[in-house]
Design a protein around this motif. Structure first.
Motif, short mmCIF file in Angstrom:
data_model
loop_
_atom_site.label_atom_id
_atom_site.label_comp_id
_atom_site.label_asym_id
_atom_site.label_seq_id
_atom_site.Cartn_x
_atom_site.Cartn_y
_atom_site.Cartn_z
N MET A 1 0.83 -1.18 0.00
CA MET A 1 0.00 0.00 0.00
C MET A 1 0.88 1.24 0.00
SD MET A 1 -3.00 0.87 2.66
CE MET A 1 -3.46 2.53 2.97
N ARG A 2 0.59 2.15 -0.93
CA ARG A 2 1.37 3.37 -1.04
C ARG A 2 0.57 4.56 -0.52
NH1 ARG A 2 4.60 3.20 -6.62
NH2 ARG A 2 4.66 5.39 -6.14
N ASP B 1 10.02 15.27 -4.26
CA ASP B 1 10.55 14.50 -3.12
C ASP B 1 9.55 13.44 -2.65
OD1 ASP B 1 13.09 15.62 -2.98
OD2 ASP B 1 12.49 17.19 -1.56
N ARG B 2 8.27 13.76 -2.62
CA ARG B 2 7.27 12.76 -2.21
C ARG B 2 7.19 11.62 -3.23
NH1 ARG B 2 3.48 14.21 2.09
NH2 ARG B 2 4.89 15.27 3.50
N ALA B 3 7.17 11.96 -4.52
CA ALA B 3 7.11 10.92 -5.55
C ALA B 3 8.34 10.02 -5.48
CB ALA B 3 6.99 11.54 -6.94
N ARG B 4 9.49 10.62 -5.27
CA ARG B 4 10.74 9.86 -5.17
C ARG B 4 10.74 8.94 -3.94
NH1 ARG B 4 16.58 12.42 -4.29
NH2 ARG B 4 17.79 10.54 -4.54
N ALA B 5 10.01 9.36 -2.90
CA ALA B 5 9.92 8.55 -1.68
C ALA B 5 8.87 7.44 -1.80
CB ALA B 5 9.60 9.45 -0.49
N GLY B 6 8.22 7.34 -2.97
CA GLY B 6 7.28 6.25 -3.19
C GLY B 6 5.81 6.63 -3.09
N TRP B 7 5.51 7.89 -2.87
CA TRP B 7 4.12 8.32 -2.80
C TRP B 7 3.52 8.36 -4.20
CZ3 TRP B 7 1.48 11.38 1.31
CH2 TRP B 7 2.11 11.26 2.54
N ASP B 8 2.21 8.12 -4.30
CA ASP B 8 1.45 8.38 -5.52
C ASP B 8 0.97 9.82 -5.43
OD1 ASP B 8 1.64 5.88 -6.75
OD2 ASP B 8 -0.05 5.09 -5.61
N PRO C 1 -6.98 10.41 -0.16
CA PRO C 1 -5.52 10.38 0.00
C PRO C 1 -5.12 10.58 1.46
CG PRO C 1 -6.20 12.54 -0.75
CD PRO C 1 -7.45 11.67 -0.72
N ALA C 2 -3.88 10.26 1.75
CA ALA C 2 -3.35 10.48 3.10
C ALA C 2 -3.11 11.96 3.34
CB ALA C 2 -2.04 9.71 3.29
N ALA C 3 -2.87 12.72 2.25
CA ALA C 3 -2.54 14.14 2.40
C ALA C 3 -3.07 14.95 1.23
CB ALA C 3 -1.03 14.31 2.50
#
Length: 167
Positions: free
Chosen positions: A1-2, A25-32, A69-71
């Motif tokens: 789960m992302r 930075d969020r995308a690079r950290a694995g966030w969608d 979404p989470a955020a």
């Protein structure tokens, strides 16, 4: 789960200039990361693709199946203009279940009291990709600085976690 981050902005250029580093930075950290823009056209998505995020038409997102979404990261100017965005962001803040961040000078008074000013230093990679994305928007101004500023509200459980881990 992302983890998922929904970004609501008035234009691709506004999003890239004000939050491009955070998005990268969020995308690079694995966030969608999904950027929701009014009247988004296929030609507008290249700067978003450079940052590693996808773009969706705001109208389609608001009238389609509910998103959770989470955020959220929201342009204050869009919050002021669109009552549906105000309702979405207001309920996210009220629920205490989502991180809500906002950029822009028009931060609404009713949210100013509930959102804390936060400055985030961009990674060197984020600065480089943001510069390319801004150029792809057709802007002749290269972004300067190492920091992006937001107002944010963290979910109650995450705030407690941060306090516990700081000890």
């Amino acid at each position: 789960m992302r983890f998922e981050l929904d970004v609501l902005g008035g234009s691709v250029e506004d999003v890239v200039k004000n939050a491009g580093g955070r998005l990268f930075d969020r995308a690079r950290a694995g966030w969608d990361v999904t950027v929701l823009i009014p009247k988004l056209h296929d030609g507008d998505v290249r700067p978003l693709q450079i940052l590693g995020v996808r773009g969706v038409d705001l109208e389609a997102a608001l009238t389609g199946p509910p998103r959770c979404p989470a955020a959220y990261l929201v342009a204050a100017s869009l919050w002021v203009k669109d009552r549906r965005v105000r309702a979405l962001v207001g309920s996210a803040v009220d629920s205490g279940m989502h991180t809500v961040m906002m950029w822009g000078e028009q931060c609404p008074l009713e949210l100013t009291r509930r959102l804390v000013l936060e400055s985030r230093e961009m990674s060197s990679a984020a600065r480089a990709f943001k510069a390319h994305a801004v150029a792809a928007c057709g802007s002749d101004r290269t972004p300067t600085g190492f920091v992006e500023n937001f107002r944010s509200a963290t979910p109650i459980g995450q705030a407690a976690l941060h306090l516990t881990s700081a000890r």
